[in-house]
Design an enzyme around this catalytic site. Structure first.
Site, PDB file in Angstrom:
ATOM      1  N   HIS A   1      16.647   0.287  15.287  1.00 55.00           N
ATOM      2  CA  HIS A   1      17.205   0.014  13.965  1.00 55.00           C
ATOM      3  C   HIS A   1      16.656  -1.314  13.445  1.00 55.00           C
ATOM      4  O   HIS A   1      16.490  -2.277  14.183  1.00 55.00           O
ATOM      5  CB  HIS A   1      18.740   0.038  13.968  1.00 55.00           C
TER       6      HIS A   1
ATOM      7  N   ASP B   1      -1.232   5.322   1.411  1.00 55.54           N
ATOM      8  CA  ASP B   1      -2.245   6.167   0.794  1.00 55.54           C
ATOM      9  C   ASP B   1      -3.554   6.003   1.560  1.00 55.54           C
ATOM     10  O   ASP B   1      -3.667   5.155   2.456  1.00 55.54           O
ATOM     11  CB  ASP B   1      -2.390   5.865  -0.703  1.00 55.54           C
TER      12      ASP B   1
ATOM     13  N   ARG C   1       2.172  -6.735  -4.379  1.00 54.04           N
ATOM     14  CA  ARG C   1       1.186  -6.261  -3.408  1.00 54.04           C
ATOM     15  C   ARG C   1       1.122  -7.126  -2.154  1.00 54.04           C
ATOM     16  O   ARG C   1       1.108  -6.619  -1.031  1.00 54.04           O
ATOM     17  CB  ARG C   1      -0.191  -6.203  -4.079  1.00 54.04           C
TER      18      ARG C   1
ATOM     19  N   TYR D   1      -0.943   3.264  -5.848  1.00 57.48           N
ATOM     20  CA  TYR D   1       0.354   2.709  -5.450  1.00 57.48           C
ATOM     21  C   TYR D   1       1.186   3.765  -4.718  1.00 57.48           C
ATOM     22  O   TYR D   1       2.383   3.868  -4.900  1.00 57.48           O
ATOM     23  CB  TYR D   1       1.121   2.147  -6.653  1.00 57.48           C
ATOM     24  N   GLY D   2       0.534   4.516  -3.859  1.00 58.98           N
ATOM     25  CA  GLY D   2       1.190   5.598  -3.135  1.00 58.98           C
ATOM     26  C   GLY D   2       1.741   5.195  -1.779  1.00 58.98           C
ATOM     27  O   GLY D   2       2.009   6.057  -0.950  1.00 58.98           O
ATOM     28  N   ASN D   3       1.910   3.896  -1.539  1.00 60.50           N
ATOM     29  CA  ASN D   3       2.404   3.401  -0.255  1.00 60.50           C
ATOM     30  C   ASN D   3       3.922   3.249  -0.294  1.00 60.50           C
ATOM     31  O   ASN D   3       4.477   2.834  -1.310  1.00 60.50           O
ATOM     32  CB  ASN D   3       1.789   2.030   0.049  1.00 60.50           C
TER      33      ASN D   3
END
Length: 140
Positions: free
Chosen positions: A22, A30, A107, A129-131
């Site tokens: 946890h 991406d 970023r 920006y697919g992260n």
């Protein structure tokens, strides 16, 4: 082969998800993310979209309920976000429970978090920006 576990989840990814405690964080990146220079373990998931992997892992993965568990990279000033990317991720994350708020950070803050992550999964995602970062919670 195990029952009820998506074939999109590789044995390596399944092992990492099980080893995480946890508060540990994992990045689903991406295809253009500089994962190998970040430091954490890198897992390849070439050809898969982030949203498909999110949908596959969310039944196995408890999100943190004490700190923001979902983080994405904010657009650089002057750049635009494609709202359908976040919509796809929200939809994938909400298959088991309502999707928590998604926090956007710049970023370089995202890169800092990635360097401290438990692992980074490089996908075939081509969306700008697919992260996305997920923080693991306590299993009830």
């Amino acid at each position: 082969m195990l029952k009820t576990i998506s074939p999109l989840i590789s044995p390596e990814l399944l092992k990492v998800l099980a080893e995480m405690g946890h508060g540990d964080e994992i990045i689903f990146s991406d295809a253009h993310f500089p994962a190998h220079s970040m430091g954490p373990q890198v897992i390849r998931a070439d050809g898969l979209r982030v949203s498909d992997l999110l949908q596959a892992i969310i039944p196995l993965f408890e999100l943190d309920s004490y700190a923001p568990p979902v983080v994405m990279m904010a657009a650089v000033e002057g750049d635009a976000l494609d709202p359908t990317v976040e919509q796809r991720y929200r939809q994938a994350l909400s298959t088991q429970a309502p999707c928590p708020d998604i926090v956007r950070i710049d970023r370089f803050a995202f890169y800092d978090r990635a360097q401290k992550a438990f692992a980074i999964v490089i996908t075939g995602e081509c969306a700008k920006y697919g992260n996305i970062l997920l923080k693991k919670g306590v299993t009830p």
